[in-house]
Design a protein around this motif. Structure first.
Motif, PDB file in Angstrom:
ATOM      1  N   ASN A 320      -4.962 -32.224  13.094  1.00  0.00           N
ATOM      2  CA  ASN A 320      -3.969 -31.692  14.017  1.00  0.00           C
ATOM      3  C   ASN A 320      -2.594 -31.600  13.357  1.00  0.00           C
ATOM      4  N   MET A 321      -2.297 -32.570  12.497  1.00  0.00           N
ATOM      5  CA  MET A 321      -1.001 -32.559  11.832  1.00  0.00           C
ATOM      6  C   MET A 321      -0.882 -31.354  10.909  1.00  0.00           C
ATOM      7  N   TYR A 322      -1.958 -31.016  10.217  1.00  0.00           N
ATOM      8  CA  TYR A 322      -1.919 -29.851   9.325  1.00  0.00           C
ATOM      9  C   TYR A 322      -1.922 -28.543  10.107  1.00  0.00           C
ATOM     10  N   ARG A 323      -2.449 -28.549  11.305  1.00  0.00           N
ATOM     11  CA  ARG A 323      -2.306 -27.371  12.145  1.00  0.00           C
ATOM     12  C   ARG A 323      -0.827 -27.082  12.417  1.00  0.00           C
ATOM     13  N   ILE A 324      -0.058 -28.144  12.601  1.00  0.00           N
ATOM     14  CA  ILE A 324       1.380 -27.985  12.821  1.00  0.00           C
ATOM     15  C   ILE A 324       2.073 -27.540  11.542  1.00  0.00           C
ATOM     16  N   TYR A 325       1.756 -28.218  10.419  1.00  0.00           N
ATOM     17  CA  TYR A 325       2.398 -27.854   9.154  1.00  0.00           C
ATOM     18  C   TYR A 325       2.226 -26.372   8.837  1.00  0.00           C
ATOM     19  N   LEU A 326       1.004 -25.896   8.974  1.00  0.00           N
ATOM     20  CA  LEU A 326       0.675 -24.541   8.527  1.00  0.00           C
ATOM     21  C   LEU A 326       0.993 -23.483   9.576  1.00  0.00           C
ATOM     22  N   GLY A 327       0.618 -23.746  10.827  1.00  0.00           N
ATOM     23  CA  GLY A 327       0.865 -22.774  11.884  1.00  0.00           C
ATOM     24  C   GLY A 327       2.343 -22.658  12.242  1.00  0.00           C
ATOM     25  N   ALA A 328       2.957 -23.795  12.534  1.00  0.00           N
ATOM     26  CA  ALA A 328       4.384 -23.768  12.868  1.00  0.00           C
ATOM     27  C   ALA A 328       5.219 -23.396  11.650  1.00  0.00           C
ATOM     28  N   GLY A 329       4.722 -23.730  10.448  1.00  0.00           N
ATOM     29  CA  GLY A 329       5.437 -23.353   9.227  1.00  0.00           C
ATOM     30  C   GLY A 329       5.510 -21.840   9.073  1.00  0.00           C
ATOM     31  N   ALA A 330       4.404 -21.149   9.375  1.00  0.00           N
ATOM     32  CA  ALA A 330       4.406 -19.688   9.300  1.00  0.00           C
ATOM     33  C   ALA A 330       5.385 -19.099  10.314  1.00  0.00           C
ATOM     34  N   LEU A 331       5.414 -19.663  11.519  1.00  0.00           N
ATOM     35  CA  LEU A 331       6.342 -19.179  12.539  1.00  0.00           C
ATOM     36  C   LEU A 331       7.790 -19.433  12.129  1.00  0.00           C
ATOM     37  N   ALA A 332       8.047 -20.572  11.462  1.00  0.00           N
ATOM     38  CA  ALA A 332       9.401 -20.872  11.002  1.00  0.00           C
ATOM     39  C   ALA A 332       9.862 -19.858   9.958  1.00  0.00           C
ATOM     40  N   TYR A 333       8.946 -19.437   9.081  1.00  0.00           N
ATOM     41  CA  TYR A 333       9.282 -18.404   8.099  1.00  0.00           C
ATOM     42  C   TYR A 333       9.660 -17.096   8.793  1.00  0.00           C
ATOM     43  N   VAL A 334       8.903 -16.729   9.830  1.00  0.00           N
ATOM     44  CA  VAL A 334       9.213 -15.520  10.598  1.00  0.00           C
ATOM     45  C   VAL A 334      10.606 -15.630  11.208  1.00  0.00           C
ATOM     46  N   LEU A 335      10.932 -16.800  11.751  1.00  0.00           N
ATOM     47  CA  LEU A 335      12.234 -17.017  12.376  1.00  0.00           C
ATOM     48  C   LEU A 335      13.364 -16.905  11.364  1.00  0.00           C
ATOM     49  N   VAL A 336      13.184 -17.529  10.197  1.00  0.00           N
ATOM     50  CA  VAL A 336      14.222 -17.489   9.171  1.00  0.00           C
ATOM     51  C   VAL A 336      14.485 -16.055   8.721  1.00  0.00           C
ATOM     52  N   TRP A 337      13.406 -15.274   8.555  1.00  0.00           N
ATOM     53  CA  TRP A 337      13.593 -13.912   8.065  1.00  0.00           C
ATOM     54  C   TRP A 337      14.157 -12.985   9.150  1.00  0.00           C
ATOM     55  N   SER A 338      13.674 -13.122  10.351  1.00  0.00           N
ATOM     56  CA  SER A 338      14.075 -12.172  11.403  1.00  0.00           C
ATOM     57  C   SER A 338      15.446 -12.488  12.002  1.00  0.00           C
ATOM     58  N   VAL A 339      15.774 -13.772  12.107  1.00  0.00           N
ATOM     59  CA  VAL A 339      17.031 -14.172  12.742  1.00  0.00           C
ATOM     60  C   VAL A 339      17.977 -14.854  11.758  1.00  0.00           C
ATOM     61  N   GLY A 340      17.408 -15.640  10.846  1.00  0.00           N
ATOM     62  CA  GLY A 340      18.228 -16.469   9.962  1.00  0.00           C
ATOM     63  C   GLY A 340      19.112 -15.702   9.002  1.00  0.00           C
ATOM     64  N   ARG A 341      18.747 -14.474   8.657  1.00  0.00           N
ATOM     65  CA  ARG A 341      19.588 -13.718   7.718  1.00  0.00           C
ATOM     66  C   ARG A 341      20.910 -13.296   8.339  1.00  0.00           C
ATOM     67  N   ASP A 342      21.006 -13.384   9.673  1.00  0.00           N
ATOM     68  CA  ASP A 342      22.251 -13.070  10.358  1.00  0.00           C
ATOM     69  C   ASP A 342      22.909 -14.296  10.972  1.00  0.00           C
ATOM     70  N   SER A 343      22.301 -15.455  10.778  1.00  0.00           N
ATOM     71  CA  SER A 343      22.821 -16.681  11.402  1.00  0.00           C
ATOM     72  C   SER A 343      22.616 -17.858  10.462  1.00  0.00           C
ATOM     73  N   LYS A 344      23.701 -18.432   9.982  1.00  0.00           N
ATOM     74  CA  LYS A 344      23.588 -19.592   9.088  1.00  0.00           C
ATOM     75  C   LYS A 344      22.904 -20.784   9.758  1.00  0.00           C
ATOM     76  N   PRO A 345      23.254 -21.129  11.014  1.00  0.00           N
ATOM     77  CA  PRO A 345      22.567 -22.269  11.647  1.00  0.00           C
ATOM     78  C   PRO A 345      21.055 -22.074  11.737  1.00  0.00           C
ATOM     79  N   VAL A 346      20.621 -20.866  12.111  1.00  0.00           N
ATOM     80  CA  VAL A 346      19.180 -20.609  12.218  1.00  0.00           C
ATOM     81  C   VAL A 346      18.533 -20.667  10.836  1.00  0.00           C
ATOM     82  N   PHE A 347      19.193 -20.097   9.837  1.00  0.00           N
ATOM     83  CA  PHE A 347      18.664 -20.137   8.477  1.00  0.00           C
ATOM     84  C   PHE A 347      18.500 -21.584   8.006  1.00  0.00           C
ATOM     85  N   ILE A 348      19.530 -22.388   8.204  1.00  0.00           N
ATOM     86  CA  ILE A 348      19.498 -23.779   7.735  1.00  0.00           C
ATOM     87  C   ILE A 348      18.449 -24.587   8.490  1.00  0.00           C
TER      88      ILE A 348
END
Length: 460
Positions: A320-348
């Motif tokens: 279950n822990m690796y489900r979080i690492y890998l699944g939520a990790g992929a979603l975090a990458y999407v967030l950083v690319w889609s929103v984080g490039r225009d927002s330092k707090p979101v990127f960080i």
């Protein structure tokens, strides 16, 4: 739980396994500081991005070229852990920590010489090859020992064992930045910085061999007994390292670790220049000092993820822990690319989440191995699995640096340099997620006969 005998080291050797068996009344809580003294030092590798801009300017090399020492160090980490894992099990943690100290600090001193005489290949040799051997042996040196000390909390134990590696840059990044500012960012200043680090880390790492102890045969925590029932993936049986390589579980975990590491290390190795590039065209560009602070923040996330997420895995289970690492990790990458490039707090915050999953994945994998393959030779199995880190250590930085360099040659700049590499990382995390879903208990044909295991572990 029994301690492994030390047939590989002469009985009178002060580095041998038999010389570090804990006396009666020894507190198991003294061993985590021994592990931290090694890992906080060798974790300096995660601050390599601070050296990239000065080296590129002083040595006239590209971003891909400046990644070579780091990449080779990670390759050697995996290879030395794989080939040295059995020796670490046989000779014990004091021997391993002493080897790690010698190689890692020698690598920094060779790098200092290379910078002083303007020979970049010496930096690659010293930091990458020699220092990388120190990384590998030092990395696995406390793992099986702490698992034996904490059979009641293996996830927390492995988090303790290697959380310092993730936090090493928390110290090294601002320290290196300050020394480069004081000594200068030319060849002489880089050489002095490597020299000071090599000498200081040698003193700091010496605490590890002095403090480390292993539990005596048959030791268990006071008042603790193994649970009567276990989760489906937690086995009561042991598997030898050579037999573990024949199981699909080992190779599925190899994919899981490799792709999780690739996704994290690609950001970490280029963290300082990446955050500068992402906000290069904003109204408030990121300075070199702030970029070094970003590296330190990622290091804190990496370190806290190792102890926090791995401890949580004791409660919710490794799968279950690796489900979080890998699944939520992929979603975090999407967030950083889609929103984080225009927002330092979101990127960080997004990058911190990715690096916390990256660190947590490292800390949880030894406990996952212990669940599937037992405690017998878990250190050796862990060492072999770290070849996945060797591959990821090349793949992650290569993907990010090569694509960024190519984009720059074609006129791209800012966050546009990283779009393709982020998409690749998301895909890899999804493949890792599927590999984790396929993991099942190890087949009985790979189990060792319990009597044979006990006999081999208690040989005089």
């Amino acid at each position: 739980m029994t301690a492994v005998a030390d047939p590989g080291v002469p009985g009178n050797s002060k580095l041998g396994y038999s010389k570090v068996v804990a006396p009666p009344g020894w507190s198991r809580w003294l061993d985590p500081p021994a592990a931290l003294s090694i890992h906080l030092a060798i974790g300096q590798a995660y601050a390599w991005s601070v050296f990239k801009p000065p080296l590129e300017k002083a040595m006239h090399i590209s971003g891909t070229g400046s990644a070579l020492p780091f990449q080779l160090a990670i390759v050697m980490l995996g290879l030395s852990a794989a080939f040295g894992g059995t020796q670490v099990e046989l000779r014990g943690p004091r021997w391993a920590m002493s080897v790690a100290l010698s190689c890692f600090c020698s690598g920094l001193l060779i790098s200092a010489l290379g910078a002083a005489v303007g020979q970049y290949w010496l930096i690659v040799l010293g930091y990458g090859f020699v220092g990388g051997i120190g990384l590998g042996i030092g990395y696995i040196s406390p793992v099986s020992t702490l698992i034996k000390w904490f059979p009641d909390r293996p996830g927390m134990a492995t988090g303790f064992a290697i959380m310092g590696f993730g936090g090493g840059a928390l110290i090294a990044s601002p320290w290196s930045t300050e020394m480069l500012a004081d000594f200068g960012k030319d060849k002489a200043g880089i050489a002095e910085t490597f020299l000071v680090m090599g000498l200081v880390y040698a003193v700091f790492m010496s605490l590890g061999p002095l403090l480390v102890r292993v539990p005596p045969p048959g030791w268990r925590p006071a008042g603790w007994t193994p649970p009567a029932t276990r989760a489906r993936l937690i086995s009561d049986n042991d598997v030898a390292a050579k037999d573990a390589l024949r199981t699909p579980q080992f190779w599925l975990l190899w994919i899981v670790l490799c792709f999780n590491v690739t996704a994290g290390i690609g950001i970490l190795e280029k963290a300082a220049p990446m955050v500068v590039d992402f906000f290069k065209h904003s109204s408030t560009p990121v300075t070199a000092t702030a970029a070094a602070g970003f590296v330190a923040v990622l290091s804190a996330a990496n370190m806290s993820g190792r102890i926090g997420w791995s401890s949580l895995s004791d409660v919710i289970g490794r799968k279950n822990m690796y489900r979080i690492y890998l699944g939520a990790g992929a979603l975090a990458y999407v967030l950083v690319w889609s929103v984080g490039r225009d927002s330092k707090p979101v990127f960080i915050l997004g990058a911190m989440l990715i690096l916390s999953f990256y660190g947590g994945g490292f800390a949880t994998i030894p406990a996952y191995l212990k669940d599937l393959f037992g405690t017998y030779q878990v250190g050796a199995i862990h060492g072999r699995l770290l070849t996945a880190w060797s591959v990821a250590g090349v793949a992650g930085p290569l993907i990010v640096n090569a694509i960024a360099d190519s984009g720059a040659r074609h006129g791209k700049s800012g966050s546009a340099l990283y779009g393709t590499s982020f998409a690749i990382m998301i895909a890899l995390l999804c493949v890792g997620f599927l590999a984790n879903e396929l993991i099942r208990p190890v087949a009985a044909k790979y189990h060792r006969v319990q009597e044979e295991t006990v006999q081999e572990e208690t040989l005089p």
